[in-house]
Design an enzyme around this catalytic site. Sequence first.
Site, mmCIF file in Angstrom:
data_model
loop_
_atom_site.group_PDB
_atom_site.id
_atom_site.type_symbol
_atom_site.label_atom_id
_atom_site.label_comp_id
_atom_site.label_asym_id
_atom_site.label_seq_id
_atom_site.Cartn_x
_atom_site.Cartn_y
_atom_site.Cartn_z
ATOM 1 N N ASP A 1 40.054 8.420 -8.297
ATOM 2 C CA ASP A 1 40.131 7.510 -9.440
ATOM 3 C C ASP A 1 38.939 6.521 -9.384
ATOM 4 O O ASP A 1 38.626 5.996 -8.308
ATOM 5 C CB ASP A 1 41.471 6.751 -9.319
ATOM 6 N N GLU A 48 34.155 8.049 -18.245
ATOM 7 C CA GLU A 48 34.822 6.993 -19.029
ATOM 8 C C GLU A 48 33.855 6.419 -20.049
ATOM 9 O O GLU A 48 32.698 6.131 -19.737
ATOM 10 C CB GLU A 48 35.348 5.879 -18.115
ATOM 11 N N ASP A 68 50.077 3.774 -12.103
ATOM 12 C CA ASP A 68 50.077 3.193 -10.768
ATOM 13 C C ASP A 68 51.105 2.060 -10.708
ATOM 14 O O ASP A 68 52.028 2.042 -9.899
ATOM 15 C CB ASP A 68 48.655 2.670 -10.465
HETATM 16 P P1 13P Z 1 48.519 1.144 -14.574
HETATM 17 O O1 13P Z 1 48.091 -0.112 -13.868
HETATM 18 O O2 13P Z 1 48.961 0.868 -15.979
HETATM 19 O O3 13P Z 1 49.563 1.871 -13.818
HETATM 20 O O4 13P Z 1 47.260 2.089 -14.703
HETATM 21 C C1 13P Z 1 46.777 2.792 -13.588
HETATM 22 C C2 13P Z 1 45.466 3.427 -13.853
HETATM 23 O O5 13P Z 1 45.017 3.538 -14.982
HETATM 24 C C3 13P Z 1 44.706 3.923 -12.686
HETATM 25 O O6 13P Z 1 43.437 4.389 -13.029
#
Ligand code: 13P
Length: 354
Positions: free
Chosen positions: A83, A142, A277
């Site tokens: 990520d 992105e 997350d």
């Molecule tokens: P959240 O904080 O909404 O769970 O998003 C997590 C996310 O986009 C990780 O890249």
Amino acid sequence: MAFISLRQLLDHAAEHDYGVPAFNVNNLEQIQAIMEAAQASRSPVILQASAGARKYAGEAYLRHMVLAAVETHPDIPVVLHQDHGASPAVCIQSIRSGFTSVMMDGSLLEDAKSPAPYEYNVEVTRRVVDMAHAIGVSVEGELGCLGSLETGEAGEEDGVGAQGTLTHDMLLTDPAQAKDFVSRTGVDALAIAIGTSHGAYKFTRQPTGDILAIDRIAAIHAAVPDTHLVMHGSSSVPQEWLAIIREHGGAIKETYGVPVEEIRRGIRHGVRKVNIDTDIRLAMTGAMRQALAKDPGEFDPRKALIAARKAASALCRLRFEAFGCAGQASKIRPISFDRMAEKYRRRELAQLVA
Ligand code: 13P
């Protein structure tokens, strides 16, 4: 089964009209919770690790825990995704470490704070695509900066997030620019900005179309129909977990997330990967607070961690089911990474001669 590439999984999801939650992992209990939910609902899995996760757990621990997950659940296809990679170097390191997919987030400079010029984003992303595709690994890019359309603030999570106030233009991905970006970089998946942001504090009220631009997804999808759209910041911030946290000494202010129904609408418009997350963190924190409060004499941390794992697993299962992912695991026949690389090579050759 085994590891598969993000491209293979999201191609399958597009063909069969479903979305795949991509859950962030940092520790053993989270990985177990997600895999238990996937096993119970027969869903394919995307486990993703941020730079913060690698710092917390260590690259080798993460890798071996994910290997253990694959070994324990041989029927479940697993994508291991990095990520928010801040530079090509970070992405290459992750590929070396066994990740089957990487995100090159060139919307920000390498400091993961300053919004980057468009040409910079194209250049670093294209470099990662060239290297990753040569060995069959997928790439997510992105375009646009994640942040609140209410306040113009990006919000920082795990060290990633633009600083300062952003304009509306920066906070909403432009479909025409998405088309140019995809054709110049060749990314497999594209993270888009539509008003969502990382963390628990996304919206000060239940979101409506002016602050959560789900309708924009259809326009971006029409511009880049063969690239899989990714919704970051997609936690729903369950009010019931907020209440449990507050009842047991926590102090989380009023806040709202992305309703599951809106995510389902996004999936109908072309979203295939849904990043989550915060919801897992909220459920685990709530369950641990509850367990510790219920039995103050308990000193075995496993009791609270078991409660946390159960809560996270139940939440993940709900998302697998809501996004249409349940029951899809056995329908996917893994394609080797060599074959994926061959497919990319053929596609590039076809584009060169076109
Ligand atoms: P959240 O904080 O909404 O769970 O998003 C997590 C996310 O986009 C990780 O890249």
